[in-house]
Write an enzyme that holds these catalytic residues in place. Structure first.
Site, PDB file in Angstrom:
ATOM      1  N   ARG A   1       0.815  -1.221   0.000  1.00 11.23           N
ATOM      2  CA  ARG A   1       0.000   0.000   0.000  1.00 11.23           C
ATOM      3  C   ARG A   1       0.845   1.266   0.000  1.00 11.23           C
ATOM      4  NH1 ARG A   1      -0.518   3.673   3.333  1.00 11.23           N
ATOM      5  NH2 ARG A   1       0.561   2.538   4.949  1.00 11.23           N
ATOM      6  N   SER A   2       1.964   1.253   0.725  1.00 14.38           N
ATOM      7  CA  SER A   2       2.700   2.468   1.060  1.00 14.38           C
ATOM      8  C   SER A   2       3.575   2.989  -0.082  1.00 14.38           C
ATOM      9  CB  SER A   2       3.590   2.191   2.274  1.00 14.38           C
ATOM     10  OG  SER A   2       4.593   3.168   2.405  1.00 14.38           O
ATOM     11  N   PRO A   3       3.472   4.281  -0.428  1.00 16.53           N
ATOM     12  CA  PRO A   3       4.375   4.837  -1.442  1.00 16.53           C
ATOM     13  C   PRO A   3       5.826   4.832  -0.979  1.00 16.53           C
ATOM     14  CG  PRO A   3       3.103   6.592  -0.396  1.00 16.53           C
ATOM     15  CD  PRO A   3       2.518   5.295   0.071  1.00 16.53           C
TER      16      PRO A   3
END
Length: 242
Positions: free
Chosen positions: A15-17
């Site tokens: 999910r995390s950029p």
């Protein structure tokens, strides 16, 4: 690479950029490090997984993101991607996401020795193709790309035994003191964030960390008693902000 410290590992999130950018930095500059460390997924659990964790007395350090922080991350990601020459990045719109869909599927892919390939494809789908990785159909497409069981991976979130395995990984993150991704561990040293990747690599390999960039020396402002300033001190600037 120098002798690896005991069980070096990183917690990543699809999910995390920041986790995605840490992955890109490592796969570009130090793929040997990615191959040498243990990969552990982290995600914000849904109600069903939370119930499993609650029954085990586990509370994760996850909090709802404020609107201001969300806007900051949008700006920050834009800066970071442009600095890396990435100009065709999309920002996915996550409507009622279920992060178990992608992360439990990653566990199954990893069981087949394709975890790293699956992560690369999921990151590409999310950040370059604007696809919803909480959609089982997207996961099925990724699975098919690597000859994995599309139906099984697409339905990973419905597998209760797999949910228990996932909950055990989230419990492990809590025991490790993980509070945000990307999170790296080398021996007793812990490193949080995209800007700690080089320090983690240095701790793991024994190689010196790259020197930080330094600003050029500034000329003293007119009227400043530069000789009274300590060596290296800033001469200040208009506005009296220090």
């Amino acid at each position: 690479m120098a002798a690896a410290k005991r069980n070096p590992r990183w917690y990543f999130s699809l999910r995390s950029p920041y986790s995605w950018l840490a992955y890109r930095d490592l796969v570009t500059m130090r793929p040997d490090v990615l191959d040498a460390i243990e990969w552990l997924p982290f995600w914000e659990p849904d109600a069903r997984t939370e119930e499993i964790l609650s029954d085990q007395g586990v509370t994760l350090p996850t909090v709802a993101m404020s609107r201001a922080k969300n806007f900051y991350i949008l700006q920050d990601t834009r800066r970071l991607t442009r600095a890396r020459g990435l100009h065709d990045i999309t920002w996915p719109i996550d409507q009622n996401p279920c992060w178990e869909v992608a992360h439990l599927a990653w566990i199954l892919a990893d069981d087949e020795g394709r975890g790293k390939d699956f992560a690369a494809a999921a990151y590409r789908a999310r950040w370059e193709q604007n696809k919803n990785i909480s959609d089982p159909e997207v996961i099925a497409e990724i699975a098919a790309e690597f000859g994995l069981d599309s139906r099984r991976l697409a339905g990973a979130a419905e597998d209760e035994d797999l949910r228990k395995r996932g909950a055990a990984l989230l419990e492990r993150s809590a025991r490790d003191g993980m509070f945000g991704v990307p999170f790296f561990i080398s021996g007793r040293e812990k490193f949080w964030g995209l800007d700690r990747v080089s320090q983690f690599v240095s701790s793991l390999t024994g190689e010196p960390e790259p020197e930080p960039a330094t600003l050029p020396e500034r000329e003293p402002a007119p009227g400043t008693n530069a000789e009274l300033l300590p060596a290296g001190a800033d001469a200040g600037h208009a506005g009296g902000c220090g």
